[in-house]
Design a protein around this motif. Sequence first.
Motif, short mmCIF file in Angstrom:
data_model
loop_
_atom_site.label_atom_id
_atom_site.label_comp_id
_atom_site.label_asym_id
_atom_site.label_seq_id
_atom_site.Cartn_x
_atom_site.Cartn_y
_atom_site.Cartn_z
N ARG A 31 0.82 -1.21 0.00
CA ARG A 31 0.00 0.00 0.00
C ARG A 31 0.86 1.26 0.00
O ARG A 31 0.55 2.25 -0.67
CB ARG A 31 -0.93 -0.01 1.22
CG ARG A 31 -1.90 1.14 1.24
CD ARG A 31 -3.04 1.00 2.24
NE ARG A 31 -2.77 0.23 3.43
CZ ARG A 31 -2.21 0.73 4.54
NH1 ARG A 31 -1.83 1.98 4.58
NH2 ARG A 31 -2.03 -0.03 5.60
N HIS A 32 1.98 1.24 0.73
CA HIS A 32 2.86 2.41 0.79
C HIS A 32 3.69 2.57 -0.49
O HIS A 32 4.09 3.68 -0.82
CB HIS A 32 3.78 2.33 2.01
CG HIS A 32 3.08 2.69 3.28
ND1 HIS A 32 3.02 3.98 3.76
CD2 HIS A 32 2.39 1.94 4.18
CE1 HIS A 32 2.33 4.01 4.89
NE2 HIS A 32 1.94 2.78 5.17
N LEU A 33 3.94 1.47 -1.18
CA LEU A 33 4.73 1.55 -2.42
C LEU A 33 3.88 1.87 -3.64
O LEU A 33 4.40 2.38 -4.64
CB LEU A 33 5.47 0.22 -2.65
CG LEU A 33 6.55 -0.14 -1.64
CD1 LEU A 33 7.15 -1.50 -1.96
CD2 LEU A 33 7.62 0.93 -1.57
N GLU A 34 2.60 1.56 -3.56
CA GLU A 34 1.70 1.74 -4.71
C GLU A 34 1.76 3.14 -5.32
O GLU A 34 1.84 3.27 -6.55
CB GLU A 34 0.27 1.38 -4.30
CG GLU A 34 -0.57 0.92 -5.45
CD GLU A 34 -1.84 0.25 -4.98
OE1 GLU A 34 -2.62 -0.13 -5.86
OE2 GLU A 34 -2.06 0.11 -3.76
N PRO A 35 1.75 4.21 -4.52
CA PRO A 35 1.81 5.55 -5.13
C PRO A 35 3.10 5.79 -5.92
O PRO A 35 3.14 6.66 -6.79
CB PRO A 35 1.74 6.50 -3.93
CG PRO A 35 1.13 5.71 -2.83
CD PRO A 35 1.54 4.29 -3.07
N LEU A 36 4.14 5.01 -5.63
CA LEU A 36 5.40 5.17 -6.35
C LEU A 36 5.42 4.36 -7.65
O LEU A 36 6.35 4.48 -8.44
CB LEU A 36 6.57 4.72 -5.47
CG LEU A 36 6.70 5.42 -4.12
CD1 LEU A 36 7.87 4.84 -3.34
CD2 LEU A 36 6.86 6.91 -4.30
N GLY A 37 4.41 3.51 -7.84
CA GLY A 37 4.37 2.67 -9.03
C GLY A 37 5.37 1.53 -8.98
O GLY A 37 5.77 1.01 -10.03
N ILE A 38 5.75 1.11 -7.78
CA ILE A 38 6.75 0.06 -7.59
C ILE A 38 6.14 -1.05 -6.75
O ILE A 38 5.47 -0.78 -5.75
CB ILE A 38 7.99 0.62 -6.86
CG1 ILE A 38 8.66 1.74 -7.65
CG2 ILE A 38 9.00 -0.46 -6.52
CD1 ILE A 38 9.40 1.29 -8.88
#
Length: 166
Positions: A31-38
């Motif tokens: 969930r925390h990485l999703e905004p980074l597209g990774i």
Amino acid sequence: MSTASETDSTDGVLAEQLLRLTRRLHRIQKRHLEPLGITPAQSRLLRLVSHYEGDQPPRMADLATRLEVVPRAVTTLVDGLEAAECVRRAPDPANRRVIRIELTDTGRATLRRLRNARTDAAEEILAPLTAGQREVLGGLLNALTDAPLERRCREGRPEAGKGPSD
């Protein structure tokens, strides 16, 4: 003194708790990485490339070995990171058949954002614990991660300090 069946039951409960925690950690990290597209797997590969020890960037085979996955899995991860311009494939000057994976400036910037996302995820997962509990947990986790991969058993229980290190 506990019996073998009590120990097996306790170990089974602990194993289930660890599995549940692992799944929760993965969901929170994702969930925390999703905004980074990774993805978490891409994050791990990016960190591995950035910390790779050697005089040259890693080969795909090096990454597969370190990640303990088949080479095809690394190809898929590198494809995604290359599309995001975080890494680039570069031919090895000494052997044209070898492809090395280099971190780009975009990849370095992404790593900085990943560190922040990982810190946020860790804060979320550890929020219920006091500072003292976090310290105890750190010690317990070190004991588990530093334990030998193979253990010799005496009377069905692991013998401390025996076996090769991983």
